[in-house]
Design an enzyme around this catalytic site. Sequence first.
Site, PDB file in Angstrom:
ATOM      1  N   ASP A 135       0.827  -1.206   0.000  1.00  9.34           N
ATOM      2  CA  ASP A 135       0.000   0.000   0.000  1.00  9.34           C
ATOM      3  C   ASP A 135       0.869   1.267   0.000  1.00  9.34           C
ATOM      4  O   ASP A 135       2.101   1.193  -0.085  1.00  9.34           O
ATOM      5  CB  ASP A 135      -1.029  -0.049   1.140  1.00  9.34           C
ATOM      6  CG  ASP A 135      -2.356   0.463   0.599  1.00  9.34           C
ATOM      7  OD1 ASP A 135      -2.396   1.627   0.150  1.00  9.34           O
ATOM      8  OD2 ASP A 135      -3.331  -0.310   0.575  1.00  9.34           O
ATOM      9  N   HIS A 136       0.191   2.402   0.053  1.00  9.16           N
ATOM     10  CA  HIS A 136       0.867   3.676  -0.174  1.00  9.16           C
ATOM     11  C   HIS A 136       2.077   3.872   0.738  1.00  9.16           C
ATOM     12  O   HIS A 136       2.077   3.462   1.899  1.00  9.16           O
ATOM     13  CB  HIS A 136      -0.105   4.854   0.008  1.00  9.16           C
ATOM     14  CG  HIS A 136      -0.636   4.942   1.408  1.00  9.16           C
ATOM     15  ND1 HIS A 136       0.025   5.595   2.405  1.00  9.16           N
ATOM     16  CD2 HIS A 136      -1.740   4.405   1.968  1.00  9.16           C
ATOM     17  CE1 HIS A 136      -0.655   5.492   3.525  1.00  9.16           C
ATOM     18  NE2 HIS A 136      -1.738   4.760   3.287  1.00  9.16           N
ATOM     19  N   ASP A 137       3.104   4.454   0.198  1.00  9.10           N
ATOM     20  CA  ASP A 137       4.317   4.844   0.924  1.00  9.10           C
ATOM     21  C   ASP A 137       5.118   3.669   1.493  1.00  9.10           C
ATOM     22  O   ASP A 137       6.017   3.880   2.314  1.00  9.10           O
ATOM     23  CB  ASP A 137       3.979   5.834   2.056  1.00  9.10           C
ATOM     24  CG  ASP A 137       3.306   7.082   1.519  1.00  9.10           C
ATOM     25  OD1 ASP A 137       3.976   7.855   0.822  1.00  9.10           O
ATOM     26  OD2 ASP A 137       2.084   7.272   1.757  1.00  9.10           O
TER      27      ASP A 137
END
Length: 219
Positions: free
Chosen positions: A136-138
């Site tokens: 997921d993000h980052d």
Amino acid sequence: MRNSLVIIGAGGHGRVVHDAAVASDWNVIGFLDDTKEIGYKVNGVPIIGGISVIKQSSFLPESDFVIALGDQLSRRNISSQVLELGRRLAIVAHPSCIISPYAKIGNGTVLVGGCIVNANASIGSFCILNTASTIDHDGILASGVQISPGVNLAGWVYCGEDAYIGTGAAILPNVRIGARAIVGAGSVVIRDVPDDAIVAGNPARRLRPSPTRPKSQRI
Ligand SMILES: CC(C)(COP(=O)(O)OP(=O)(O)OC[C@H]1O[C@@H](n2cnc3c(N)ncnc32)[C@H](O)[C@@H]1OP(=O)(O)O)[C@@H](O)C(=O)NCCC(=O)NCCS
């Protein structure tokens, strides 16, 4: 069609990488594998030599290479050799993957069918993102990380070099997985994992340290 591609390793993971490469339009011209005879065909693709042929400068100078070995140390060693020899490591991503335009993927990394890499994730060199895994993000993966099928990494997860995440594991947001650590299949990781540790269960707890990677084939 993309460039010609040589796949190093013709075992189970090699065949999966071959599928992803063909689906994403690479011109796969052969496998290198020390355990099979030259000319033997694996899913229609010939073995064209042992791994040491990459040292010959005359060997397919225009081709890209991808290392399809599940064993972390072998993948790192051979990827390093390929780069030192001035050869290119390809990124192979099955077209069913969803990769954010704001994500980064390192050379030599393979993304098998159904992976999702979300916004601003950063995936290092010669990682494996196996079937239907999500970053997921980052999220940050250092080089050599292996994410097994069905793993879900929440936002801002960090995985150190050569970390191995077993199939179906879930990692909570912001958790840091140490270099060379192993997360057991189906684990739910709720807190940071030290370098070289083996953790498993829900919540994941330490099984024991692993100064050298034991029973490497088991992972
Ligand atoms: C975690 C793992 C690396 C441990 O392997 P190991 O060091 O050989 O461990 P053992 O099988 O000797 O088991 C040691 C203990 O951990 C427990 N254990 C092992 N794996 C576990 C898991 N995934 N979840 C919960 N407990 C686990 C065992 O039950 C055993 O407990 P006990 O001492 O109370 O009997 C391995 O079991 C695993 O999960 N590997 C991931 C495999 C995978 O996902 N492959 C994907 C290929 S694409």
